[in-house]
Design a protein around this motif. Structure first.
Motif, short mmCIF file in Angstrom:
data_model
loop_
_atom_site.label_atom_id
_atom_site.label_comp_id
_atom_site.label_asym_id
_atom_site.label_seq_id
_atom_site.Cartn_x
_atom_site.Cartn_y
_atom_site.Cartn_z
N ASP A 96 72.62 50.86 72.08
CA ASP A 96 72.29 49.42 72.03
C ASP A 96 71.13 49.16 71.09
OD1 ASP A 96 74.31 48.98 73.89
OD2 ASP A 96 72.94 48.77 75.59
N ASP A 97 70.10 50.01 71.14
CA ASP A 97 68.94 49.86 70.26
C ASP A 97 69.33 50.03 68.80
OD1 ASP A 97 67.38 49.44 72.51
OD2 ASP A 97 66.43 51.43 72.44
N CYS A 98 70.16 51.01 68.52
CA CYS A 98 70.61 51.27 67.15
C CYS A 98 71.40 50.07 66.63
CB CYS A 98 71.46 52.53 67.11
SG CYS A 98 72.08 52.92 65.46
N GLN A 99 72.32 49.59 67.43
CA GLN A 99 73.13 48.43 67.04
C GLN A 99 72.23 47.22 66.79
OE1 GLN A 99 76.68 47.78 69.37
NE2 GLN A 99 76.56 45.59 69.06
N ALA A 100 71.29 46.98 67.67
CA ALA A 100 70.38 45.84 67.50
C ALA A 100 69.52 45.99 66.24
CB ALA A 100 69.47 45.71 68.74
N ALA A 101 69.09 47.22 65.94
CA ALA A 101 68.28 47.44 64.74
C ALA A 101 69.08 47.10 63.48
CB ALA A 101 67.80 48.89 64.69
N LYS B 5 80.97 50.35 62.06
CA LYS B 5 80.95 51.76 62.46
C LYS B 5 79.87 52.01 63.52
CE LYS B 5 82.75 55.80 61.72
NZ LYS B 5 84.11 56.08 62.13
N VAL B 6 78.73 51.36 63.37
CA VAL B 6 77.65 51.48 64.36
C VAL B 6 78.15 50.98 65.71
CG1 VAL B 6 75.37 50.61 65.03
CG2 VAL B 6 75.77 51.38 62.69
N ARG B 7 78.78 49.82 65.70
CA ARG B 7 79.31 49.26 66.95
C ARG B 7 80.39 50.16 67.54
NH1 ARG B 7 79.36 43.80 63.83
NH2 ARG B 7 77.37 42.91 64.47
N GLN C 27 80.75 53.42 67.18
CA GLN C 27 80.16 54.65 67.72
C GLN C 27 79.45 54.39 69.05
OE1 GLN C 27 80.64 57.80 66.56
NE2 GLN C 27 82.08 56.78 65.20
N ALA C 28 78.75 53.27 69.15
CA ALA C 28 78.07 52.93 70.41
C ALA C 28 79.11 52.73 71.51
CB ALA C 28 77.21 51.68 70.23
N ALA C 29 80.19 52.05 71.19
CA ALA C 29 81.25 51.82 72.18
C ALA C 29 81.94 53.12 72.57
CB ALA C 29 82.27 50.82 71.63
N ALA C 30 82.17 54.01 71.60
CA ALA C 30 82.82 55.29 71.89
C ALA C 30 81.96 56.14 72.83
CB ALA C 30 83.10 56.04 70.59
N CYS C 31 80.67 56.13 72.60
CA CYS C 31 79.75 56.88 73.47
C CYS C 31 79.79 56.32 74.89
CB CYS C 31 78.34 56.82 72.90
SG CYS C 31 77.12 57.73 73.85
#
Length: 116
Positions: free
Chosen positions: A81-86, A33-35, A37-41
């Motif tokens: 990207d930072d959120c996904q990496a975290a 879901k994190v990935r 959402q990052a891709a959707a943004c």
């Protein structure tokens, strides 16, 4: 001595065993879901900037809007990207198994605190 043994969970021959790390499982479950959402943004910003590049809006305000949009796009993509990496780093750092008395063995992302 019995008090010490009771507090360590070894009273009456009980042994601490390794169990599934529920915290790691929750991180793994959240990653798609994190990935997403990052891709959707990223996709949303790309569509708007591409439309502007193709002349979707022509006015005196368009240039200022486009500059601000690009700055916001860069910030949003970096945050995604930072959120996904975290999440990925936190998941990778967690062991698969933890002792059964570890907080991660009982992890609940939605604690009820006695409310039912």
């Amino acid at each position: 001595m019995a008090d010490v043994l009771c507090c360590t969970g070894l009273m009456n021959g009980d042994e601490i065993e390794d169990v599934e790390n529920r915290y790691k499982v929750e991180l793994q479950d959240a990653l798609p879901k994190v990935r997403e959402q990052a891709a959707a943004c990223r996709t949303a910003f790309e569509r708007v900037t591409r439309a502007l590049e193709n002349g979707a809006w022509q006015s005196t305000a368009q240039q200022a809007f486009e500059e601000e949009l690009r700055a916001r796009k860069d910030g949003a993509e970096a945050a995604g990207d930072d959120c996904q990496a975290a999440f990925e780093n936190a998941e990778a750092a967690e062991p698969d198994k933890v002792p059964d008395d570890d907080w991660r063995a009982r992890f609940d992302p939605y604690p009820r605190y006695g409310y039912q």
